[in-house]
Design a protein around this motif. Structure first.
Motif, PDB file in Angstrom:
ATOM      1  N   GLY A 333       0.784  -1.228   0.000  1.00 52.47           N
ATOM      2  CA  GLY A 333       0.000   0.000   0.000  1.00 52.47           C
ATOM      3  C   GLY A 333       0.820   1.285   0.000  1.00 52.47           C
ATOM      4  O   GLY A 333       0.258   2.383   0.031  1.00 52.47           O
ATOM      5  N   VAL A 334       2.144   1.171  -0.047  1.00 56.90           N
ATOM      6  CA  VAL A 334       2.984   2.379  -0.026  1.00 56.90           C
ATOM      7  C   VAL A 334       2.837   3.111  -1.362  1.00 56.90           C
ATOM      8  O   VAL A 334       3.041   2.519  -2.418  1.00 56.90           O
ATOM      9  N   PRO A 335       2.472   4.406  -1.329  1.00 51.09           N
ATOM     10  CA  PRO A 335       2.293   5.139  -2.584  1.00 51.09           C
ATOM     11  C   PRO A 335       3.627   5.543  -3.207  1.00 51.09           C
ATOM     12  O   PRO A 335       4.474   6.136  -2.546  1.00 51.09           O
ATOM     13  N   ILE A 336       3.818   5.187  -4.484  1.00 47.29           N
ATOM     14  CA  ILE A 336       5.061   5.537  -5.195  1.00 47.29           C
ATOM     15  C   ILE A 336       4.718   6.107  -6.573  1.00 47.29           C
ATOM     16  O   ILE A 336       3.574   6.007  -7.015  1.00 47.29           O
ATOM     17  N   ASP A 348       5.756   8.691  -2.759  1.00 48.84           N
ATOM     18  CA  ASP A 348       4.942   9.904  -2.798  1.00 48.84           C
ATOM     19  C   ASP A 348       4.580  10.281  -1.352  1.00 48.84           C
ATOM     20  O   ASP A 348       3.651   9.729  -0.760  1.00 48.84           O
ATOM     21  N   ALA A 349       5.322  11.220  -0.796  1.00 48.53           N
ATOM     22  CA  ALA A 349       5.172  11.567   0.624  1.00 48.53           C
ATOM     23  C   ALA A 349       3.846  12.259   0.935  1.00 48.53           C
ATOM     24  O   ALA A 349       3.345  12.169   2.049  1.00 48.53           O
ATOM     25  N   LYS A 350       3.274  12.928  -0.063  1.00 43.06           N
ATOM     26  CA  LYS A 350       1.981  13.595   0.149  1.00 43.06           C
ATOM     27  C   LYS A 350       0.899  12.580   0.490  1.00 43.06           C
ATOM     28  O   LYS A 350       0.059  12.802   1.342  1.00 43.06           O
ATOM     29  N   ARG A 351       0.925  11.444  -0.228  1.00 46.14           N
ATOM     30  CA  ARG A 351      -0.086  10.403   0.025  1.00 46.14           C
ATOM     31  C   ARG A 351       0.325   9.511   1.190  1.00 46.14           C
ATOM     32  O   ARG A 351      -0.525   8.898   1.832  1.00 46.14           O
ATOM     33  N   GLU A 359       4.452  22.503   4.658  1.00 46.64           N
ATOM     34  CA  GLU A 359       5.245  23.407   5.513  1.00 46.64           C
ATOM     35  C   GLU A 359       6.001  22.633   6.590  1.00 46.64           C
ATOM     36  O   GLU A 359       6.901  23.171   7.235  1.00 46.64           O
ATOM     37  N   GLN A 360       5.587  21.380   6.814  1.00 49.07           N
ATOM     38  CA  GLN A 360       6.276  20.558   7.824  1.00 49.07           C
ATOM     39  C   GLN A 360       7.051  19.408   7.174  1.00 49.07           C
ATOM     40  O   GLN A 360       7.428  18.459   7.846  1.00 49.07           O
ATOM     41  N   TYR A 361       7.274  19.499   5.894  1.00 47.74           N
ATOM     42  CA  TYR A 361       8.198  18.642   5.147  1.00 47.74           C
ATOM     43  C   TYR A 361       7.980  17.143   5.354  1.00 47.74           C
ATOM     44  O   TYR A 361       8.800  16.458   5.970  1.00 47.74           O
ATOM     45  N   PRO A 362       6.873  16.620   4.813  1.00 45.25           N
ATOM     46  CA  PRO A 362       6.569  15.195   4.975  1.00 45.25           C
ATOM     47  C   PRO A 362       7.673  14.272   4.433  1.00 45.25           C
ATOM     48  O   PRO A 362       7.946  13.217   5.025  1.00 45.25           O
ATOM     49  N   GLY A 363       8.316  14.670   3.328  1.00 40.94           N
ATOM     50  CA  GLY A 363       9.389  13.844   2.764  1.00 40.94           C
ATOM     51  C   GLY A 363      10.541  13.711   3.753  1.00 40.94           C
ATOM     52  O   GLY A 363      11.084  12.610   3.958  1.00 40.94           O
ATOM     53  N   GLN A 364      10.902  14.811   4.397  1.00 37.88           N
ATOM     54  CA  GLN A 364      12.008  14.793   5.356  1.00 37.88           C
ATOM     55  C   GLN A 364      11.678  13.881   6.536  1.00 37.88           C
ATOM     56  O   GLN A 364      12.540  13.163   7.053  1.00 37.88           O
ATOM     57  N   ILE A 396       6.542  28.570  -0.435  1.00 36.09           N
ATOM     58  CA  ILE A 396       5.865  28.164  -1.677  1.00 36.09           C
ATOM     59  C   ILE A 396       6.330  26.731  -1.917  1.00 36.09           C
ATOM     60  O   ILE A 396       7.489  26.494  -2.277  1.00 36.09           O
ATOM     61  N   PRO A 397       5.452  25.741  -1.687  1.00 39.82           N
ATOM     62  CA  PRO A 397       5.905  24.343  -1.744  1.00 39.82           C
ATOM     63  C   PRO A 397       6.295  23.907  -3.151  1.00 39.82           C
ATOM     64  O   PRO A 397       5.901  24.535  -4.133  1.00 39.82           O
ATOM     65  N   ALA A 398       7.060  22.809  -3.223  1.00 43.41           N
ATOM     66  CA  ALA A 398       7.406  22.204  -4.509  1.00 43.41           C
ATOM     67  C   ALA A 398       6.161  21.538  -5.088  1.00 43.41           C
ATOM     68  O   ALA A 398       5.173  21.315  -4.374  1.00 43.41           O
ATOM     69  N   MET A 399       6.217  21.191  -6.400  1.00 42.68           N
ATOM     70  CA  MET A 399       5.054  20.576  -7.044  1.00 42.68           C
ATOM     71  C   MET A 399       4.754  19.210  -6.414  1.00 42.68           C
ATOM     72  O   MET A 399       3.609  18.860  -6.207  1.00 42.68           O
ATOM     73  N   MET A 400       5.812  18.444  -6.097  1.00 41.29           N
ATOM     74  CA  MET A 400       5.622  17.115  -5.509  1.00 41.29           C
ATOM     75  C   MET A 400       6.462  16.979  -4.243  1.00 41.29           C
ATOM     76  O   MET A 400       7.505  17.630  -4.112  1.00 41.29           O
ATOM     77  N   GLU A 401       6.009  16.128  -3.325  1.00 40.87           N
ATOM     78  CA  GLU A 401       6.786  15.807  -2.121  1.00 40.87           C
ATOM     79  C   GLU A 401       7.207  14.342  -2.259  1.00 40.87           C
ATOM     80  O   GLU A 401       6.376  13.438  -2.115  1.00 40.87           O
ATOM     81  N   LEU A 402       8.495  14.113  -2.579  1.00 39.05           N
ATOM     82  CA  LEU A 402       8.952  12.754  -2.862  1.00 39.05           C
ATOM     83  C   LEU A 402      10.116  12.363  -1.958  1.00 39.05           C
ATOM     84  O   LEU A 402      10.825  13.224  -1.431  1.00 39.05           O
ATOM     85  N   VAL A 403      10.273  11.054  -1.786  1.00 33.61           N
ATOM     86  CA  VAL A 403      11.478  10.509  -1.155  1.00 33.61           C
ATOM     87  C   VAL A 403      12.087   9.555  -2.176  1.00 33.61           C
ATOM     88  O   VAL A 403      11.411   8.620  -2.621  1.00 33.61           O
ATOM     89  N   ARG A 404      13.342   9.804  -2.562  1.00 34.09           N
ATOM     90  CA  ARG A 404      13.960   8.967  -3.589  1.00 34.09           C
ATOM     91  C   ARG A 404      14.824   7.881  -2.964  1.00 34.09           C
ATOM     92  O   ARG A 404      15.669   8.157  -2.118  1.00 34.09           O
ATOM     93  N   LEU A 405      14.573   6.651  -3.385  1.00 34.54           N
ATOM     94  CA  LEU A 405      15.427   5.528  -3.015  1.00 34.54           C
ATOM     95  C   LEU A 405      16.214   5.156  -4.273  1.00 34.54           C
ATOM     96  O   LEU A 405      15.723   4.415  -5.129  1.00 34.54           O
ATOM     97  N   ALA A 406      17.411   5.721  -4.425  1.00 30.88           N
ATOM     98  CA  ALA A 406      18.214   5.477  -5.631  1.00 30.88           C
ATOM     99  C   ALA A 406      19.018   4.201  -5.423  1.00 30.88           C
ATOM    100  O   ALA A 406      19.580   3.981  -4.359  1.00 30.88           O
TER     101      ALA A 406
END
Ligand SMILES: *Cc1c(COP(=O)(O)O)cnc(C)c1O
Length: 456
Positions: A333-336, A348-351, A359-364, A396-406
């Protein structure tokens, strides 16, 4: 179908250091909750980037010993030149120390105020090198590429109508170059189809604008074409690569990606005048044209890496292992970003954390939790990296809030990846308890590298 295995055996190993959760909690706190500030030795699995983190083969290490360190006309240069020519078909091959050095040279010559450059999506260093000259960089990504949850085979494609409209508006005489980034790093590692490359070339040709590839992940892109595009299933990947480059008038390359080395790059092109200008600038900023900021041994390792990267067993394993991680966490169920890209999985940290506002940086928050829970280092690609402030100091937030696993190339095994999936799923299960962060220190530019945070 049997399990797709790592197409190599391991001759030399590098131990990784285990830490406890208590130790990691303290390490992260001392690092100001910014994993960029953590010592690599305190990381168990490092998914910060796939750049320059590849494992080299025994043949590449043998090449390191063979490297000819002559200042001019080294044997290693000619081997490098011929390996790059075999793939790009370009006449002039200019070695550089990494991708951004090629960009710096190319765009200082072609850029300047009043000039416009278009791409499917410019990578940040490419954009920075264009904007630094006073020119404008415009992204013309196809619509489906902007929606993380929508599946399509080639979400890295350029929007052809938008390109035509852009040329109309900016005027073809003000557009020195169009760039296709393959695969599209900033857009989830998504590929560009051969048909799209062909169509972009056609529009460029009608308007006498050269087309370049930002070719960092050219082999991963070619493999996606083989798997997903009609008419390519039986074509060898090398020939698909050659066809991709045949539509381009040149390329910039970071060899730290699909040349399987730890440092290096190139600028390739066919225009004699432009090549002369580039080489003149190269001598000022990088070095003599037959080494360009690299040692002979680096050129040798790149030449060998280019032979290995088009091996289809390697590419099958590479693309599958990224997809494997994506499928596993998606099933829980993890949104990617879907479908999984070539070199990384993007959460996808927003979901994932709908209760934590931008403003509280979900990705971080997810990045920090993955480190504490499992010693895994990832990177936020969202409002920490791309957020700006309005004149009242409001984010002014970014378009997407992501966490990258490279995923570094040839570095981790399937059980490492299983472990990563377990940690991600663990954190996801208790996502409601995760809290947001606020910034306590930030630099005026590129703040994500050195920012410090506190938990709410
Ligand atoms: C990494 C990268 C670059 C820049 O290359 P460096 O070697 O890091 O300077 C440019 N474009 C893309 C798409 C990249 O992924």
């Amino acid at each position: 179908m049997k399990t797709i295995i790592e197409p190599f055996k391991i001759k030399s190993v590098e131990p990784i250091r285990f830490t406890t959760k208590e130790e990691r909690t303290k390490i992260l706190e001392d690092a100001g909750y910014n994993p960029f500030m953590i010592h690599a030795d305190d990381v168990l699995i490092d998914l910060l980037t796939d750049s320059g983190t590849s494992a080299m083969s025994s043949d590449q290490w043998a090449g390191i010993m063979r490297g000819d360190e002559s200042y001019a006309g080294a044997k290693s240069f000619y081997r490098f030149e011929s390996a790059v020519k075999k793939i790009t078909g370009d006449e002039f091959i200019i070695p550089t120390h990494q991708g951004r050095a090629s960009e710096k040279i190319l765009f200082s010559i072609l850029g300047g105020p009043g000039k416009y450059f278009a791409s499917n999506t410019f990578f940040d260093t490419t954009r920075a090198n264009i904007e630094f000259t006073g020119a404008e960089a415009v992204d013309l990504l196809c619509e489906v590429g902007k929606h993380p949850e929508q599946r399509a085979p080639f979400k890295g494609n350029m929007d052809i109508d938008a390109l035509k409209a852009f040329i109309q508006k900016a005027g073809k005489e003000n557009i020195p170059l169009v760039v296709l980034t393959v695969t599209n790093n900033s857009g989830g590692g998504q590929p560009v189809s051969m048909q799209n490359i062909r169509e972009v070339k056609e529009v460029c040709k009608q308007n006498s604008i050269p087309l370049f590839l930002d070719a960092c992940r050219f082999a991963e892109n070619a493999y996606f074409i083989k798997k997903r595009e009609n008419g390519y299933a039986d074509k060898p990947v090398l020939e698909i690569c050659q066809e991709m480059f045949s539509y381009a008038d040149g390329s910039t390359m970071s060899a730290k990606k699909d040349a399987l080395v730890n440092i290096g790059g190139w600028l390739s092109l066919n225009d004699t005048d432009l090549a002369l200008k580039c080489r003149n600038l190269l001598i000022v900023t990088e070095g003599f044209p037959t080494y360009g900021g690299l040692a002979g041994r680096d050129l040798e390792a790149i030449a060998q890496g280019l032979e290995e990267i088009v091996d289809e067993h390697y590419l099958q394993y590479r693309i599958r292992s990224t997809e494997y991680l994506g499928e596993k966490i998606l099933a829980a169920g993890v949104p990617i970003i879907e479908p999984p890209g070539g070199h990384a999985i993007y959460i996808d940290a927003k979901r994932f954390l709908p209760h934590v506002p931008a403003e509280q940086y979900p990705g971080q928050s997810i990045v920090c939790e993955l480190y504490v829970e499992g010693g895994i280092r990832t990177v936020e690609i969202g409002s920490v990296m791309f957020g700006k402030y309005d004149k009242n100091g409001k984010l002014i937030p970014a378009m997407m809030e992501l966490v990258r696993l490279a995923i570094p190339r040839r570095v981790y095994t399937q059980s490492h990846i299983d472990y990563v999936a377990e940690v991600v799923i663990d954190v996801f299960k208790r996502r409601e308890k995760l809290k947001g962060y606020h910034i306590t220190y930030e630099a005026p530019m590129l703040r994500h590298f050195t920012a410090r945070f506190k938990k709410f």
